[in-house]
Design an enzyme around this catalytic site. Structure first.
Site, short mmCIF file in Angstrom:
data_model
loop_
_atom_site.label_atom_id
_atom_site.label_comp_id
_atom_site.label_asym_id
_atom_site.label_seq_id
_atom_site.Cartn_x
_atom_site.Cartn_y
_atom_site.Cartn_z
N GLY A 140 0.84 -1.39 -0.08
CA GLY A 140 -0.24 -0.05 -0.13
C GLY A 140 0.89 1.29 0.41
O GLY A 140 0.28 2.13 0.76
N ALA A 141 1.79 1.09 -1.06
CA ALA A 141 2.96 2.07 -0.99
C ALA A 141 2.15 3.62 -1.62
O ALA A 141 3.02 4.75 -1.79
CB ALA A 141 4.21 2.06 -1.49
N SER A 200 -3.32 -0.17 14.26
CA SER A 200 -3.45 1.41 14.26
C SER A 200 -4.26 1.37 16.83
O SER A 200 -4.67 0.50 17.06
CB SER A 200 -5.31 1.49 14.57
N TYR A 244 -12.91 -2.85 11.52
CA TYR A 244 -11.59 -1.73 11.75
C TYR A 244 -10.79 -2.20 13.08
O TYR A 244 -9.66 -2.93 12.72
CB TYR A 244 -11.78 -0.86 11.50
N ALA A 269 -10.99 -4.22 14.94
CA ALA A 269 -11.16 -6.10 15.22
C ALA A 269 -9.88 -6.41 14.21
O ALA A 269 -9.29 -7.27 15.18
CB ALA A 269 -12.17 -7.10 14.47
N LYS A 301 -6.81 -4.71 13.33
CA LYS A 301 -6.44 -4.05 13.89
C LYS A 301 -5.37 -4.31 15.20
O LYS A 301 -4.22 -4.75 15.52
CB LYS A 301 -6.11 -2.74 14.17
N ILE A 333 -4.58 10.07 11.74
CA ILE A 333 -3.42 10.54 10.86
C ILE A 333 -4.04 11.40 9.26
O ILE A 333 -5.18 10.87 8.98
CB ILE A 333 -1.73 9.49 10.54
#
Ligand code: NAP
Length: 246
Positions: free
Chosen positions: A11-12, A141, A154, A156, A158, A187
């Site tokens: 995911g860069a 996260s 989300y 769960a 992370k 962020i």
């Protein structure tokens, strides 16, 4: 010192992953750029990475698919001969309160954030074990630590990444491989741009350092975790959140 080493960033092409790719390139790592959809963003990043004097390889692929994750790792190894760093950054959100959350929203988030991370870890582990070195950083996260209304999927995923990080750190420690996670707070990226200015203000006020985080804030810590300076750190989760969670 890091010249000739290879770092894969999933995911860069945008947000945090992009900042990490550029940070690691500035440290001298050759960069494998993974992403799922936007080719032009990958080409732009490749040019920026190479302008820093290192090599790069673009490998498009959906990390939630076992075959594509395996191909990513195999192509990186074939091209650079070594994989010194893996940053599992690719992630998505599909928010909604549980009464409205569709099953596919739950499944998609788990498939990318948790299973995708597993897919990459599974393929890279034998290579790093054989090399007897490697640094893995998983992007979790703070939501995986504290939860959040509207994000059961989300949170769960992370929290799962944190459990996976600690388990793998125990499995691979004796092989000279460090596995850590970072837990960013709020962020400023595409992922968080949907929030209203008012909601952002409320969040900002609640953060002890009184500002929303930048992608650079995260990239700097990842830069430390892949460097020799962190050789005695493994199985840890480092919050990068301006003090939101303590
Ligand atoms: P972002 O701006 O939405 O970027 C996500 C990146 O991941 C994009 O490059 C995207 O590529 C890629 N991606 C998504 N699904 C993929 C898949 N299945 N396979 C390969 N690549 C995929 O997100 P971000 O805010 O930078 O977040 C990066 C990571 O940090 C995520 O894991 C996120 O959960 C975590 N995080 C973010 C925050 C925050 O406040 N932003 C806070 C805590 C944690 P395409 O565009 O090609 O799909």
């Amino acid at each position: 010192m890091l010249k000739g080493k290879c770092a894969i960033v999933t995911g860069a092409t945008r947000g945090i992953g992009r900042a990490i790719a550029l940070k690691l390139a500035s440290l001298g790592f050759n960069i494998v750029i993974n992403y799922r959809s936007k080719d032009s963003e990958a080409e732009t990043l490749k040019a920026e990475v190479e302008a820093l004097g290192v090599k790069s390889l673009i490998v498009k692929g959906d990390i939630s698919k076992v075959v594509e994750a395996r191909e990513l790792i195999e192509k990186a190894k074939e091209y650079f001969g070594t994989i010194d760093v893996l940053v599992n950054n690719a992630g998505i959100t599909r928010d909604g309160l549980i009464l409205r959350m569709k099953e596919e929203d739950f499944d998609n988030v788990i498939e990318v954030n948790l299973k995708g991370t597993f897919n990459c870890l599974k393929s890279v582990s034998p290579i790093m074990i054989k090399q007897r070195h490697g640094k893995i950083v998983n992007i979790s996260s703070v939501i995986g630590l504290i939860g959040n209304a509207g994000q059961v999927n989300y949170a769960a995923s992370k929290a799962g990444v944190i459990g996976m990080t600690k388990s793998l750190a125990k499995e691979l420690g004796s092989r000279g491989i460090n596995v850590n996670a970072v837990a960013p707070g709020f962020i400023d990226t595409d992922m968080t741009k949907e929030l209203s200015e008012k909601a952002k203000e409320v969040i900002q006020t609640s953060i002890p350092l009184k500002r929303i985080g930048t992608t650079k804030d995260v990239a700097e810590v990842v830069g430390f975790l892949v460097s020799d300076a962190s050789d005695y750190i493994t199985g840890q989760v480092i919050n990068i959140d301006g003090g939101m969670v303590m």
